[in-house]
Each structure stands twice: as structure tokens, then as C-alpha cells.
Design a protein around this motif. Structure first.
Motif, mmCIF file in Angstrom:
data_model
loop_
_atom_site.group_PDB
_atom_site.id
_atom_site.type_symbol
_atom_site.label_atom_id
_atom_site.label_comp_id
_atom_site.label_asym_id
_atom_site.label_seq_id
_atom_site.Cartn_x
_atom_site.Cartn_y
_atom_site.Cartn_z
ATOM 1 N N GLY A 321 44.023 45.588 44.028
ATOM 2 C CA GLY A 321 44.177 44.148 44.154
ATOM 3 C C GLY A 321 42.854 43.420 44.187
ATOM 4 N N GLN A 322 41.858 43.949 43.465
ATOM 5 C CA GLN A 322 40.542 43.330 43.487
ATOM 6 C C GLN A 322 40.563 42.004 42.736
ATOM 7 O OE1 GLN A 322 37.065 45.748 42.642
ATOM 8 N NE2 GLN A 322 38.347 47.566 42.606
ATOM 9 N N ASN A 323 39.511 41.234 42.945
ATOM 10 C CA ASN A 323 39.272 40.064 42.126
ATOM 11 C C ASN A 323 39.272 40.485 40.664
ATOM 12 O OD1 ASN A 323 37.042 38.520 40.544
ATOM 13 N ND2 ASN A 323 37.666 37.129 42.173
ATOM 14 N N ARG A 324 39.952 39.709 39.809
ATOM 15 C CA ARG A 324 40.127 40.134 38.419
ATOM 16 C C ARG A 324 38.794 40.262 37.690
ATOM 17 N NH1 ARG A 324 42.720 43.588 35.487
ATOM 18 N NH2 ARG A 324 42.926 42.977 33.305
ATOM 19 N N THR A 325 37.837 39.392 38.006
ATOM 20 C CA THR A 325 36.526 39.495 37.370
ATOM 21 C C THR A 325 35.873 40.826 37.702
ATOM 22 O OG1 THR A 325 36.188 37.098 37.415
ATOM 23 C CG2 THR A 325 34.224 38.475 37.211
ATOM 24 N N LEU A 326 35.956 41.227 38.968
ATOM 25 C CA LEU A 326 35.386 42.514 39.371
ATOM 26 C C LEU A 326 36.136 43.662 38.713
ATOM 27 C CD1 LEU A 326 34.826 41.869 43.192
ATOM 28 C CD2 LEU A 326 33.123 41.794 41.356
ATOM 29 N N ASP A 371 36.199 36.524 31.277
ATOM 30 C CA ASP A 371 36.632 37.387 32.383
ATOM 31 C C ASP A 371 35.503 38.083 33.139
ATOM 32 O OD1 ASP A 371 39.499 36.986 32.186
ATOM 33 O OD2 ASP A 371 39.369 38.132 30.339
ATOM 34 N N SER A 372 34.460 38.547 32.447
ATOM 35 C CA SER A 372 33.397 39.237 33.177
ATOM 36 C C SER A 372 32.121 39.319 32.348
ATOM 37 C CB SER A 372 33.836 40.655 33.570
ATOM 38 O OG SER A 372 32.772 41.361 34.177
ATOM 39 N N GLY A 373 30.989 38.955 32.965
ATOM 40 C CA GLY A 373 29.699 39.100 32.298
ATOM 41 C C GLY A 373 29.297 40.552 32.145
ATOM 42 N N GLN A 374 29.999 41.459 32.850
ATOM 43 C CA GLN A 374 29.676 42.875 32.763
ATOM 44 C C GLN A 374 29.952 43.415 31.369
ATOM 45 O OE1 GLN A 374 28.272 44.546 35.362
ATOM 46 N NE2 GLN A 374 27.966 46.240 33.934
ATOM 47 N N ILE A 375 30.885 42.799 30.651
ATOM 48 C CA ILE A 375 31.203 43.257 29.295
ATOM 49 C C ILE A 375 29.967 43.152 28.408
ATOM 50 C CG2 ILE A 375 32.661 42.898 27.271
ATOM 51 C CD1 ILE A 375 34.741 41.649 29.138
ATOM 52 N N GLU A 376 29.273 42.016 28.488
ATOM 53 C CA GLU A 376 28.044 41.837 27.708
ATOM 54 C C GLU A 376 26.992 42.854 28.119
ATOM 55 O OE1 GLU A 376 24.520 38.489 26.904
ATOM 56 O OE2 GLU A 376 26.212 38.029 28.235
ATOM 57 N N GLN A 377 26.892 43.123 29.417
ATOM 58 C CA GLN A 377 25.893 44.072 29.908
ATOM 59 C C GLN A 377 26.164 45.487 29.410
ATOM 60 O OE1 GLN A 377 23.121 43.339 31.742
ATOM 61 N NE2 GLN A 377 23.680 41.195 31.439
ATOM 62 N N ASP A 378 27.428 45.885 29.395
ATOM 63 C CA ASP A 378 27.783 47.261 29.017
ATOM 64 C C ASP A 378 27.730 47.491 27.522
ATOM 65 O OD1 ASP A 378 28.253 48.108 31.645
ATOM 66 O OD2 ASP A 378 30.295 47.312 31.615
ATOM 67 N N ALA A 379 27.976 46.456 26.740
ATOM 68 C CA ALA A 379 28.103 46.609 25.295
ATOM 69 C C ALA A 379 26.779 47.006 24.651
ATOM 70 C CB ALA A 379 28.611 45.315 24.671
ATOM 71 N N ASP A 380 26.863 47.898 23.671
ATOM 72 C CA ASP A 380 25.702 48.221 22.843
ATOM 73 C C ASP A 380 25.607 47.247 21.675
ATOM 74 O OD1 ASP A 380 24.711 50.953 23.960
ATOM 75 O OD2 ASP A 380 26.875 51.189 23.795
ATOM 76 N N VAL A 381 26.757 46.808 21.195
ATOM 77 C CA VAL A 381 26.825 45.846 20.088
ATOM 78 C C VAL A 381 27.878 44.802 20.432
ATOM 79 C CG1 VAL A 381 27.310 45.500 17.632
ATOM 80 C CG2 VAL A 381 26.170 47.602 18.394
ATOM 81 N N VAL A 382 27.564 43.540 20.223
ATOM 82 C CA VAL A 382 28.528 42.456 20.408
ATOM 83 C C VAL A 382 28.654 41.703 19.087
ATOM 84 C CG1 VAL A 382 29.113 40.326 21.617
ATOM 85 C CG2 VAL A 382 28.002 42.197 22.864
ATOM 86 N N ILE A 383 29.866 41.709 18.521
ATOM 87 C CA ILE A 383 30.143 41.011 17.264
ATOM 88 C C ILE A 383 31.071 39.841 17.578
ATOM 89 C CG2 ILE A 383 31.100 41.197 14.937
ATOM 90 C CD1 ILE A 383 30.605 44.239 15.135
ATOM 91 N N LEU A 384 30.616 38.636 17.284
ATOM 92 C CA LEU A 384 31.371 37.423 17.590
ATOM 93 C C LEU A 384 31.918 36.815 16.298
ATOM 94 C CD1 LEU A 384 28.724 35.919 20.019
ATOM 95 C CD2 LEU A 384 30.723 37.254 20.651
ATOM 96 N N LEU A 385 33.217 36.563 16.265
ATOM 97 C CA LEU A 385 33.822 35.945 15.096
ATOM 98 C C LEU A 385 33.789 34.434 15.248
ATOM 99 C CD1 LEU A 385 35.297 38.863 15.458
ATOM 100 C CD2 LEU A 385 36.810 37.977 13.703
#
Length: 459
Positions: A321-326, A371-385
Motif C-alpha cells: 500500500g505504498q505511495n504510488r510514486t514510490l 508517475d515517477s522520476g525514477q523511470i528516467e534515472q533507471d532508463a539507459d535509453v528514453v525515446i519520446l514520441l
């Protein structure tokens, strides 16, 4: 709890050895963590000792009590440290103490994992989920084992690196899997094993289309094996889209059954190619990360695995039941770890917030990931459409793929053509935007608008 799961004398002996000879602390800290201590008062004293070292202060009974005057129980840190120092047996046995403490900590983790599995079994959960949680719990124990050292001499690494350099020079090294879009491949230099590739965009920009198209390319053109988790569409919908994409058949006609005579050869060809492909699909809703990991490991063991697709990260079920962002941040890090564990590229689809729509140039950025800035941190490549539907080109399917992050290359962008009726992207064959438009920051922004063309339907 059985006393076999901890040894207070070993904890006191190790702490006493540090007071006798603080120069041992670096070696001890590399082997024993704060969480390895069973007795909470001893863990608090070890924390105080490490804080002294981090501050550059000498490690002795007085300084540790200055950093942490009280124990968790409220008792005096000074008294506890003085008592342990007074009973110190020297330093000759510190390695034995450290080993015993570490072994007992691992045993406690094993018991905790077993208890977690037992609790899962008592819950009203599917057996597959219980097994997946157990596998995840046991897998986490591998990090507790004393295996390889935490550091490696550069001399031992050089032969492998030189061999890789030589392979690249001779053109025999793998440059990563192709996406099927040459301009995108040129920027990201292929999909690399162990990498987490995030494909993100606003609703309707074609995230699923691009992700599935890459998986199809790897499995039908490159002969690889791929696994796609689709928590939004059914497996029948994915297969239908595959036929439309690979056969060049209008998706609307497939859905409505209005098949034309010249469609049948295309359908037959697409079905034949897809039937030969080692492309596997899971369309269960609400899968948790442990369950995804379990299924992916099964697939890799039985079928082989070259690429993994997750559609999409926000739909992965949470376990607490954590905060959804976490929670999303934790899932993101888990997916990155899964890529490293399986040694395959993991393509993760994600949503963008609407921050870009308020900018003049409408261009999304990696920081717009929802939802979370952690996604950007973890990603090796980010492709934005980026597809600007306020422009004529945007309405006609012209889409920017903005590589906002690439660990092994420079960020860049390319333009592709969306063929909505065939649910696919193809290399852009039209006139590229002028330098003036690029400098204005509105690559896809034009004053004129079309009334909409059916051969470029939105996704």
C-alpha cells in the motif's frame, strides 16, 4: 527465534575489535552491513562508528557517543560503547566474528523469505503468484552470498575489453539488435543486452505500435525470440495488429470483416511469417513484478529470449500500500535489474504527463515521464514520441522520435511516418523540416491544416 540465527558474543567481539584497532574498520565495513547485526543496540553502535569515520573523526568510545548520544532504547550510547570496549578480546579473531555475523544474517534472511512464502500461501492468491513471490524472495538471497569480490583488478578486465575492441574494429562485434527503423538505429546504436529502453508518449501517439513493431522485427527479421507483456490489449488484438502491420492490411477491414480480394494474399503471407516467429505474448492484467520476472525466466529457459516488452509500466500491479510514486519507482528499478539479470534489452512503455502541451514548441522531455522520476534515472535509453496534431504533417502521421537520453550515445531525433491504418511506423519519405523550423523549435508546426486523411488514421 532460535539462537542459531544470531550470535551476540560475535557482535560484541567485532565492535570491541574496532575500538582496539580502528584501522580495521575499512576491511570490516566491506564485509558487514548495519542490517547484519541482530541486536538493535549493537546495530546502532555500528552506525555511530561508521558516522564517525564518515565525518573524519577518530573512532573511540567518546566520539561515537557524541554522534549518537542515545541508543534506540533510550539508554546511554557512551555506557554501552564503554562496556563493549572494556570486554574486548583483541583483534586477532575479527574475521571469524565478521563471518559469523554475516552467516547468521543470511540465515535470518532465509527464514524471512520462508515466512513470506508461507504468508503468501495463506492469502487468497493464485498459486502462480505465490510461486513467483517465493522465487523473487529466494533470488534476493543471492546478493547475500559471499561470492565474487566487490572489486576487480583492471589487469583482469583488459583481455576481455581488448577482444571487444578488436571485434568492433574487424566488424564482427554485435552492435545491438536493430529496431527496424534505420534512422532510430543510427541514434541509439541498437538495442543492447542489459539495457532498459523506455518508449514514452502522450495517449494515441503510438507507444504500443512502436514497441510491438520492434518485437516483431526482432523475431521475424532477425530470428530472435521475444516476449511481450500486454496488460492493456488482449492477445487476439495483438495478433490482429501484427497481421495488419506485417501484411499491410487495413486494420479496420480486419476488425469489421470487410476483407477485399487483394487482402487475402497479404493476410496469408503475414500469418505465415508470424507463425514462424518465436514471439510470445502474455495478456494477463495486473501482473506484479515478481510474476513478470518468473514468466520471463521461464520463457528464456524454455524458448530463449532476445527482447522483452512491457506494455506498460503503470499497469504493473503493486504488492503493498505504498505511495504510488514510490511503488512505480521500485518497479522501474526492478525492471532495470531484470534487464541486467536476463541480459536482454527490456523495452518499457510509459505515459507522459501533459507538461509538454503547455510549452511553445510542444516537445516532450524525459522529465515529463509520468508517475515517477525514477523511470528516467533507471532508463539507459528514453525515446519520446512527438506527434503534433495541430499541424498538417502531424495529422498526416509525421512523428518525431526524440531520443532524450542514451547512455552509450548522444541524444538526437529522427522523423518517421505513422501509418495508422496498418498500425506501424515506416521511415519518413517526405521532405524534412527546414533549418528555420528546427531553430524555431516547432519542427512539426505549420500554419495550414488538413481536414484529415483516412490513409493516416491515428492509433
Amino acid at each position: 527465534m532460535s539462537r542459531d540465527l544470531f550470535n551476540i558474543n560475535a557482535e560484541h567481539g567485532l565492535l570491541g575489535a574496532i575500538f582496539v584497532d580502528p584501522s580495521l574498520l575499512d576491511d570490516i565495513a566491506s564485509k558487514v552491513n548495519i542490517a547484519d547485526f541482530y541486536e538493535i543496540e549493537n546495530a546502532a553502535l555500528y552506525q555511530a562508528i561508521l558516522d564517525c569515520q564518515a565525518s573524519g573523526d577518530p573512532v573511540d568510545v567518546v566520539t561515537v557517543s557524541i554522534h549518537h548520544p542515545s541508543l534506540p532504547s533510550g539508554e546511554s550510547m557512551l555506557a554501552h560503547a564503554a562496556e563493549i570496549h572494556s570486554k574486548a578480546q583483541g583483534t586477532s579473531s575479527w574475521r571469524t566474528y565478521a563471518r559469523v555475523i554475516r552467516e547468521r544474517a543470511v540465515c535470518r534472511k532465509v527464514v524471512e523469505a520462508a515466512q513470506a512464502i508461507t504468508e503468501s500461501a495463506s492469502e487468497d492468491l493464485p498459486v502462480a503468484d505465490i510461486i513467483a513471490r517465493g522465487q523473487m524472495a529466494m533470488a534476493d538471497l543471492r546478493d547475500l552470498e559471499d561470492g565474487e569480490p566487490d572489486y576487480h583488478r583492471i589487469k583482469d578486465i583488459l583481455p576481455e575489453v581488448v577482444e571487444a575492441i578488436d571485434a568492433r574494429y574487424n566488424g564482427t562485434a554485435s552492435k545491438g539488435l536493430s529496431t527496424g527503423l534505420p534512422d532510430l538505429d543510427e541514434i541509439i546504436r541498437g538495442l543492447r543486452p542489459g539495457n532498459m529502453i523506455v518508449i514514452a508518449g502522450l495517449t494515441g501517439t503510438g507507444k504500443t505500435v512502436l514497441g510491438l513493431q520492434i518485437a516483431q522485427h526482432v523475431t521475424t527479421q532477425l530470428g530472435g525470440a521475444g516476449l511481450a507483456f500486454s496488460m492493456e490489449m488482449t492477445r487476439q488484438e495483438l495478433a490482429t495488429r501484427g497481421i495488419a502491420s506485417m501484411g499491410g492490411v487495413h486494420l479496420g477491414r480486419l476488425d469489421e470483416g470487410n476483407i477485399e480480394d487483394d487482402d487475402w494474399p497479404k493476410i496469408t503471407s503475414a500469418v505465415g511469417r508470424l507463425a514462424e516467429a518465436r514471439l510470445y505474448v502474455n495478456d494477463q492484467a495486473g501482473l506484479t513484478l515478481p510474476r513478470i520476472r518468473s514468466i520471463a525466466r521461464q520463457c528464456q529457459k524454455r524458448e530463449g529470449l532476445d527482447v522483452l516488452l512491457i506494455d506498460y509500466i503503470t499497469l504493473i500491479g503493486s504488492e503493498g500500500g505504498q505511495n504510488r510514486t514510490l511503488e512505480v519507482g521500485k518497479i522501474s528499478t526492478g525492471l532495470k535489474n531484470l534487464a541486467k539479470e536476463l541480459q536482454v534489452p527490456v523495452i518499457v512503455l510509459a505515459q507522459l504527463n501533459r507538461g509538454s502541451t503547455n510549452r511553445t514548441d510542444k516537445r516532450p522531455r524525459p522529465s515529463d515521464l509520468r508517475d515517477s522520476g525514477q523511470i528516467e534515472q533507471d532508463a539507459d535509453v528514453v525515446i519520446l514520441l512527438n506527434r503534433d496534431m495541430e499541424t498538417e504533417q502531424g495529422q498526416n502521421g509525421v512523428t518525431q522520435l526524440i531520443v532524450g537520453k542514451c547512455r552509450h550515445g548522444k541524444p538526437g531525433e529522427c522523423v518517421v511516418q505513422a501509418q495508422g491504418q496498418f498500425v506501424r511506423f515506416v521511415p519518413f519519405g517526405g521532405k524534412p523540416p527546414s533549418d528555420e523550423l528546427v531553430e524555431m523549435g516547432r519542427v512539426l508546426k505549420f500554419s495550414s491544416r488538413s481536414k484529415g486523411r483516412k490513409d493516416h488514421e491515428t492509433f
